[in-house]
Motif scaffolding. Structure first.
Motif, PDB file in Angstrom:
ATOM      1  N   LEU A  75       0.833  -1.196   0.000  1.00 23.76           N
ATOM      2  CA  LEU A  75       0.000   0.000   0.000  1.00 23.76           C
ATOM      3  C   LEU A  75       0.867   1.246   0.000  1.00 23.76           C
ATOM      4  O   LEU A  75       2.022   1.221   0.442  1.00 23.76           O
ATOM      5  CB  LEU A  75      -0.911   0.031   1.231  1.00 23.76           C
ATOM      6  N   ASP A 124      -3.589   0.732  -3.520  1.00 22.27           N
ATOM      7  CA  ASP A 124      -2.992  -0.597  -3.664  1.00 22.27           C
ATOM      8  C   ASP A 124      -1.900  -0.548  -4.732  1.00 22.27           C
ATOM      9  O   ASP A 124      -2.145  -0.128  -5.868  1.00 22.27           O
ATOM     10  CB  ASP A 124      -4.084  -1.591  -4.067  1.00 22.27           C
ATOM     11  N   ALA A 152      -7.730   2.026  -1.991  1.00 17.82           N
ATOM     12  CA  ALA A 152      -8.143   1.076  -0.969  1.00 17.82           C
ATOM     13  C   ALA A 152      -9.097   1.816  -0.033  1.00 17.82           C
ATOM     14  O   ALA A 152      -8.695   2.484   0.907  1.00 17.82           O
ATOM     15  CB  ALA A 152      -6.921   0.549  -0.210  1.00 17.82           C
ATOM     16  N   ASN A 171     -10.746  -1.552   5.026  1.00 20.67           N
ATOM     17  CA  ASN A 171     -10.298  -0.418   4.205  1.00 20.67           C
ATOM     18  C   ASN A 171     -11.026   0.878   4.546  1.00 20.67           C
ATOM     19  O   ASN A 171     -11.291   1.715   3.674  1.00 20.67           O
ATOM     20  CB  ASN A 171     -10.428  -0.724   2.713  1.00 20.67           C
TER      21      ASN A 171
END
Length: 212
Positions: free
Chosen positions: A127, A141, A148, A199
């Motif tokens: 990430l 991502d 995300a 998320n």
């Protein structure tokens, strides 16, 4: 800053630290550089695309052909999982963050209609965290280039009569600290931001580091 016509990297030795030097053509200059492990570095060269710098075998190979434009001041974010690899970076102008496969195909892109990207850092677990000039934070991502979760605005940002400088740094996997300073010598405001397993971004309340 540009790097060339040689790249240097510290290599551990039994009696301390030595340096390995890779000579490259004079017209090959890198404007962004990122380690990829085991003596390898990914370099972006405006006239030759992305290069794999191998300091162990003293050679340089093309990592990905590329003729677009990047914002090198934000760095490069290579990512590998098994036999797959990706290269991500902020485009120019800095209103989008894009992820390419090693074959040169766009895996995905996250763009911003309002504001521009002003700070970026790796956030662990494939990430990256982006700070936008509007005060929003978003995680992306590194294997898809897609967001995300939704972006979240940092709460309680003090008003200022001049543009603020933002910084961002990873503190642990999926957690970063976002920092803001109006001018040199002024107090620093910061927020601890975390991306949970669903998320969702949690941006803690504003904290202040007193200067002087």
């Amino acid at each position: 800053h540009a790097f060339g016509p040689a790249w240097h990297a510290p290599m551990p030795e039994a009696r301390g630290v030595d340096f390995e030097v890779l000579q490259v053509p004079f017209d090959v200059r890198a404007t962004a550089l990122a380690p990829t492990g085991d003596g390898h570095f990914l370099a972006y060269c405006p006239n030759s695309g992305f290069q794999d710098i191998n300091l162990v075998e003293q050679k340089m190979d093309t990592a990905m052909n590329f003729t677009g434009s990047i914002s090198p001041e934000f760095g490069l974010f290579p990512c590998s999982q098994g036999s797959s690899s990706w290269i991500s970076f902020v485009e120019n102008p800095p209103k989008s963050f894009v992820c390419y496969t090693s074959a040169g195909q766009v895996a995905g892109r996250t763009s911003f209609n309002q504001g521009t990207i002003c700070a970026v850092c790796g956030a662990g677990e494939a990430l990256v965290a982006l700070l936008i000039t509007t005060g929003h934070i978003r995680f992306v991502d590194l294997t898809t280039g897609k967001a995300a979760g939704k972006s979240t605005k940092l709460p309680d940002i003090p008003r200022a009569d001049r543009p603020s400088t933002f910084f961002i740094h990873q503190t642990q996997p999926r957690q970063v600290v976002a920092m803001r300073q109006v001018r040199p010598g002024a107090d620093v405001h910061f927020w601890i931001c975390e991306l949970d397993e669903l998320n969702n971004i949690t941006a803690g309340g504003r904290r202040t580091l007193k200067i002087g």
